[in-house]
Design a protein around this motif. Structure first.
Motif, PDB file in Angstrom:
ATOM      1  N   SER A 184     -20.160  35.055  18.344  1.00  0.00           N
ATOM      2  CA  SER A 184     -19.500  34.394  18.953  1.00  0.00           C
ATOM      3  C   SER A 184     -18.947  35.434  19.837  1.00  0.00           C
ATOM      4  N   TYR A 185     -18.656  34.232  21.275  1.00  0.00           N
ATOM      5  CA  TYR A 185     -18.425  35.064  22.883  1.00  0.00           C
ATOM      6  C   TYR A 185     -17.097  34.841  22.063  1.00  0.00           C
ATOM      7  N   GLY A 186     -15.207  34.094  21.708  1.00  0.00           N
ATOM      8  CA  GLY A 186     -14.201  33.893  21.789  1.00  0.00           C
ATOM      9  C   GLY A 186     -13.843  32.588  22.185  1.00  0.00           C
ATOM     10  N   ALA A 187     -13.286  31.729  21.401  1.00  0.00           N
ATOM     11  CA  ALA A 187     -12.807  30.440  21.894  1.00  0.00           C
ATOM     12  C   ALA A 187     -11.162  30.238  22.603  1.00  0.00           C
ATOM     13  N   TYR A 188     -11.540  29.155  23.155  1.00  0.00           N
ATOM     14  CA  TYR A 188      -9.400  29.247  23.774  1.00  0.00           C
ATOM     15  C   TYR A 188      -8.910  29.996  24.231  1.00  0.00           C
ATOM     16  N   PRO A 189      -9.417  30.450  25.351  1.00  0.00           N
ATOM     17  CA  PRO A 189      -8.107  31.906  25.411  1.00  0.00           C
ATOM     18  C   PRO A 189      -6.415  31.125  25.891  1.00  0.00           C
TER      19      PRO A 189
ATOM     20  N   GLY B 164     -19.567  33.656  32.692  1.00  0.00           N
ATOM     21  CA  GLY B 164     -18.773  32.880  32.358  1.00  0.00           C
ATOM     22  C   GLY B 164     -19.570  32.430  30.690  1.00  0.00           C
ATOM     23  N   LEU B 165     -18.286  33.300  30.287  1.00  0.00           N
ATOM     24  CA  LEU B 165     -18.997  32.993  28.152  1.00  0.00           C
ATOM     25  C   LEU B 165     -17.952  31.813  27.736  1.00  0.00           C
ATOM     26  N   SER B 166     -18.359  31.210  27.133  1.00  0.00           N
ATOM     27  CA  SER B 166     -17.570  30.337  26.260  1.00  0.00           C
ATOM     28  C   SER B 166     -18.144  29.367  24.868  1.00  0.00           C
ATOM     29  N   GLU B 167     -17.523  29.051  23.974  1.00  0.00           N
ATOM     30  CA  GLU B 167     -18.072  28.355  23.105  1.00  0.00           C
ATOM     31  C   GLU B 167     -18.242  27.147  23.042  1.00  0.00           C
ATOM     32  N   ALA B 168     -19.946  26.128  22.927  1.00  0.00           N
ATOM     33  CA  ALA B 168     -19.651  25.432  22.264  1.00  0.00           C
ATOM     34  C   ALA B 168     -19.292  24.863  20.676  1.00  0.00           C
ATOM     35  N   ALA B 169     -19.627  23.712  20.224  1.00  0.00           N
ATOM     36  CA  ALA B 169     -19.598  23.281  19.241  1.00  0.00           C
ATOM     37  C   ALA B 169     -20.807  24.112  18.027  1.00  0.00           C
ATOM     38  N   ARG B 170     -21.119  24.255  19.217  1.00  0.00           N
ATOM     39  CA  ARG B 170     -22.075  24.836  17.891  1.00  0.00           C
ATOM     40  C   ARG B 170     -22.491  26.347  18.294  1.00  0.00           C
ATOM     41  N   GLY B 171     -22.059  26.796  19.349  1.00  0.00           N
ATOM     42  CA  GLY B 171     -22.255  28.315  19.229  1.00  0.00           C
ATOM     43  C   GLY B 171     -22.107  29.171  21.027  1.00  0.00           C
ATOM     44  N   SER B 172     -22.221  29.896  20.825  1.00  0.00           N
ATOM     45  CA  SER B 172     -22.056  31.003  21.907  1.00  0.00           C
ATOM     46  C   SER B 172     -22.876  30.638  23.535  1.00  0.00           C
ATOM     47  N   LEU B 173     -22.224  29.974  24.639  1.00  0.00           N
ATOM     48  CA  LEU B 173     -23.203  29.549  25.874  1.00  0.00           C
ATOM     49  C   LEU B 173     -22.374  30.636  26.884  1.00  0.00           C
ATOM     50  N   GLY B 174     -23.769  31.352  27.396  1.00  0.00           N
ATOM     51  CA  GLY B 174     -23.178  32.077  28.307  1.00  0.00           C
ATOM     52  C   GLY B 174     -24.132  32.152  30.040  1.00  0.00           C
ATOM     53  N   HIS B 175     -23.136  31.835  31.491  1.00  0.00           N
ATOM     54  CA  HIS B 175     -24.044  31.859  32.391  1.00  0.00           C
ATOM     55  C   HIS B 175     -23.566  32.818  32.470  1.00  0.00           C
TER      56      HIS B 175
ATOM     57  N   ALA C 283     -28.449  29.570  25.620  1.00  0.00           N
ATOM     58  CA  ALA C 283     -27.493  28.361  25.092  1.00  0.00           C
ATOM     59  C   ALA C 283     -27.145  28.530  23.596  1.00  0.00           C
ATOM     60  N   PRO C 284     -26.475  28.118  23.070  1.00  0.00           N
ATOM     61  CA  PRO C 284     -26.116  28.274  21.385  1.00  0.00           C
ATOM     62  C   PRO C 284     -27.142  28.143  20.859  1.00  0.00           C
ATOM     63  N   THR C 285     -28.237  26.935  20.961  1.00  0.00           N
ATOM     64  CA  THR C 285     -29.229  26.939  20.233  1.00  0.00           C
ATOM     65  C   THR C 285     -30.586  27.910  20.624  1.00  0.00           C
ATOM     66  N   GLY C 286     -30.341  28.362  22.017  1.00  0.00           N
ATOM     67  CA  GLY C 286     -31.198  29.278  22.203  1.00  0.00           C
ATOM     68  C   GLY C 286     -31.418  30.456  21.275  1.00  0.00           C
ATOM     69  N   TRP C 287     -30.440  30.763  21.119  1.00  0.00           N
ATOM     70  CA  TRP C 287     -30.289  31.625  19.951  1.00  0.00           C
ATOM     71  C   TRP C 287     -30.751  31.800  18.477  1.00  0.00           C
TER      72      TRP C 287
END
Lengths: 485, 337
Positions: free
Chosen positions: A254-259, A405-416, A432-436
């Motif tokens: 988890s990258y952590g969500a909703y700072p 830029g790290l974020s959490e999509a519904a399906r998991g951790s997303l990084g740019h 992308a999350p599904t990449g993992w």
């Protein structure tokens, strides 16, 4: 041993193909193929950095806002910009609207319809499930689309439209909310709360969010058997053995969500190691992408995304997908709602995973739990908006630099990861999350999370698209279009 | 289940984000599937909305090809990926080993109508950005050049060219209204504009109904994100030129791009993905925007802009660069004339 080539999978976002080796009625090996290449990382090169806010959301039509948030955070990091509290709350509201809508869509439109299949015709719940969850006709499917349509009207106001909302900027939200609008938004959130409390949970959201163990969940189930869609899912899960189906790798990212203002996210950051029973701090520097089995150049071996390259090699020997294999400290991880809840020490999900592991059953329950948690959070954030305080800090982006830029999509951790030289993007990498979750084998030959989860799945005589495989695949709520950016 | 009179729709996705389907589910109705059925539209298969997976889908597609399953509307979402080197291998349809461009070309030859859903399927769109590494194109266009996958001369069984329901994403109402018109037999060649877009939305401008129109009138311009002023002068907004009814039809209830605080990027037009300037900045020559309101001569624009700027009420001027109303319209008079 027989080999099955399964695809196209529908009710996953995008195109997916799975090759299964089957022996004695069980899957013994799986290879997951993302059969499309889109080239966004190449297309972003040479553009003005701010253009990423237009281009990146269009990677995905279902996690569009998640892409937008990750891009805005990467540019904010590049420019050293911070969002004012109103901008932070507005961004969280927009992201949560999308994430909760995705959880709803997954349950009603993508996951449950598989239980209407003829293979389950002899089960006692089949007739009712058909009435409720048959695609296009089921009463709950239709009610959920209507609830979703009303829910997304939040984003007409907060972000102009969905998908491909462009109101999220590095410095906040370009769409201030007037006090009268906030009143309307709150009313709209309560409308969705009513749908969830009546149809999905048949219980107040706060009660669902307060369950501390599977025993409490099951006691609640027994108290009024059959009432609400969650109880129906539980009964089906118990009857079909979903609790043991599709075990993941046991490491959850988890990258952590909703700072929140001050920095701490509502859903925690970290890697939950289930076998050790501990949360390991996230080491972003330990991420590598391994393209050994992707139709992509991999000279130099696995690299951190900041140094990543994306160059098609369609004739590469040994490759079988367009997806690279992301690894954290060399290890396979699973990401999604289940990981966010485990990282956040949520008692019910910790208990469920301790008993069953990460499986079809626990992944779906973690997602539903987030629906119960998310709506009260959004009600609170709306109350935190301060009229006439700023929503957006103007951002001057530097001509040289890098950003993450790290974020959490519904399906998991997303990084740019973005790199800028002379005012232009010179490299842009997306994991992308599904990449993992749907990664191929890495250089060591270790299969990805889904590839591991499919091993042992039952294949009934005559099945060419095994239903158990479909449950496992969809339990990850995959987004293939993000995967093949 | 199948109704012979119904418009039978087959929906496929290729080089795109799936967002036009996700947008479609936001259609303004209390019962999406009920509305389609009532309008005589039958969804044979859709990647997100159908039960059939894997071999069941391949069998359906083969029935269409051998003529045992009729289709009235082939809806294609996403660009057609011709690369690498024309092989189509950048999207091989799962489970079939056959490039998607071949599936689409063969199925299009069987369809009474062919619809490009969204700007990727219409022109290539965002999927053809930058150097277009996947050789993406639209069904019948490559940007503004006729051709694309099916060729400029292509006509579907009905005699119509590809119907381009362009937008990024496309509006759910544009798709639904188009399909309902086809089901009712009321969408003929005269209902399409010169780019094959349904005129019911393409004959309008995004500017129509924009809530920033008072700011536009006085050239009271936004200077940074979250400002309330008109976004044409500095922020890259193309609403005065872009063909769509976004600000009269509205999105997701009460939304549109300009209402959401960001510029119209003219996503219904071919080539919008490469405007030749950063999306959020208005390109100018000698301080005058290059893109002027549709039908407006430059000299008149310059004259009007300079006149209206000097006549801007203080209220409009101050509000334009603020993120909320700092000066309200005064209620000095009643019984307005």
């Amino acid at each position: 041993m027989t080999r099955l080539l399964v695809g196209p999978f529908n009710r996953v976002e995008g195109d997916l193909e799975v090759t299964l080796d089957v022996a004695d009625g069980r899957v013994v090996a799986a290879h997951v193929n993302a059969p499309m290449y889109r080239g966004f990382e190449q297309m972003l090169q040479g553009r003005a950095p701010h253009d990423a806010l237009v281009v990146a959301p269009r990677i995905c039509g279902i996690c569009s806002v998640s892409q937008s948030v990750a891009a805005a955070r990467a540019l904010a990091h590049l420019g050293g910009v911070e969002m004012p509290p109103n901008g932070l709350h507005a961004t969280n509201l927009i992201l949560a609207t999308e994430n909760l809508a995705d959880h709803l869509t997954h349950f009603y439109l993508f996951f449950m319809p598989d239980f209407t299949r003829p293979v389950y015709a002899a089960r006692p719940w089949h007739v009712e499930v058909q009435q409720r969850f048959a695609p296009q006709a089921g009463e709950q499917v239709r009610a959920a689309i209507a609830a979703r349509q009303r829910w997304f009207e939040l984003l007409g106001t907060l972000g102009g439209k969905w998908p491909h909302t462009q109101s999220i900027e590095p410095g906040g939200s370009a769409r201030p909310v007037e006090p009268a609008e906030r009143t309307r938004l709150l009313a709209r959130v309560r409308e969705f709360r009513a749908f969830l409390e009546r149809q999905l949970f048949a219980a107040p959201l706060e009660q669902v969010a307060a369950w501390r163990s599977e025993a409490e969940l099951l006691a609640w189930q027994d108290a009024d058997a059959g009432r609400g869609d969650l109880r129906q899912f539980l009964a089906i899960a118990q009857d079909t053995g979903l609790a043991a189906l599709g075990p993941g790798p046991g490491r959850y990212l988890s990258y952590g969500a909703y700072p929140q203002p001050g920095g701490a996210p509502v859903f925690a950051t970290g890697l939950w190691d289930a076998s050790a029973g501990r949360l390991v701090p996230l080491d972003e520097q330990a991420i590598r992408e391994d393209a050994t089995h992707a139709w992509l150049a991999d000279a130099g071996g696995p690299v951190h995304p900041r140094a990543g390259i994306t160059l098609p090699e369609p004739d590469k020997p040994g490759a079988y997908t367009w997806n690279k294999a992301p690894r954290l400290s060399g290890q396979v991880v699973e990401t999604g709602a289940i990981a966010r809840q485990l990282a956040s020490a949520q008692p019910l999900v910790r208990d469920l995973v301790a008993r069953h592991g990460g499986t079809v059953y626990t992944r779906v329950l973690a997602r539903l739990l987030e629906l119960a948690q998310g709506v009260p959070l959004m009600e609170r954030w709306l109350q935190h908006l301060v009229p006439n305080d700023p929503y957006c800090q103007a951002a001057e982006l530097p001509d040289e630099g890098t950003g993450v830029g790290l974020s959490e999509a519904a399906r998991g951790s997303l990084g740019h990861w973005v790199q800028v030289r002379r005012g232009r993007i010179t490299n842009y990498q997306i994991v992308a999350p599904t990449g993992w979750n749907f990664s191929p084998r890495d250089a060591a030959g270790t299969p990805g999370a889904l590839e591991q989860a499919l091993v042992g799945a039952p294949v009934q005589a005559g099945e060419t698209t095994p239903v158990a495989v479909q449950h496992i695949v969809r339990s990850f709520d995959p987004c293939m279009v993000c995967t093949v950016h | 289940m199948t109704d012979n009179a119904a418009l039978k729709v087959l929906w496929l996705q290729s080089g795109g984000c799936g967002g036009c389907s996700m947008s479609l589910l936001c259609a303004d109705t209390t019962d999406f599937h009920g509305q389609w059925r009532a309008a005589g539209i039958e969804l044979l298969w859709h990647p997100s909305l159908s039960l059939q997976s894997g071999d069941e889908v391949v069998a359906l597609l083969n029935r269409v090809l051998d003529g045992t399953q009729h289709i009235d509307a082939l809806c294609v979402e996403g660009a057609l990926l011709r690369g690498p080197n024309g092989s189509g291998r950048f999207h091989v349809m799962a489970g079939t080993g056959v490039p998607m461009i071949h599936w689409v070309a063969r199925l299009a030859a069987r369809a009474r109508h062919v619809l490009a859903i969204g700007s990727c399927a219409a022109w290539g769109g965002i999927s053809a950005s930058g150097g277009n590494p996947t050789e993406a194109c639209g069904l019948q266009y490559e940007d503004e050049r006729p051709g694309g996958l099916l060729g400029a001369e292509f006509r579907s069984g009905s005699g119509l060219p590809v119907i381009n329901v362009a937008g990024c994403p496309t509006h759910p109402g544009w798709v639904t209204d188009t399909l309902m018109a086809l089901a009712a037999g009321s969408l003929g060649p005269h209902e399409l504009d010169t780019l094959g877009r349904p005129r019911f939305y393409a004959d309008q401008l995004v500017h129509h109904g924009c809530t920033r129109n008072e700011f536009y009138e006085f050239k009271a311009s936004a200077e940074k994100p979250s400002d309330q002023g008109c976004m044409m002068e500095h922020m890259g907004c193309k609403g005065t030129q872009a063909h769509a009814d976004c600000n009269t039809r509205l999105w997701n209830g009460e939304g549109s791009c300009t209402r959401g605080g960001y510029a119209c990027i003219s996503c219904t037009e071919p080539g919008f993905q490469e405007p030749g300037h950063p999306f959020h900045q208005t390109p100018k020559i000698a301080g005058i925007p290059i893109g002027l309101p549709t039908g407006m001569p430059k000299a008149w624009f310059v004259a009007l802009a300079s006149l209206s700027k000097s006549a801007t009420p203080r209220r409009v001027k101050l509000n334009a660069t603020a993120d909320h109303r700092v000066v309200a319209p005064a209620a000095r008079k009643t019984r307005l004339k």
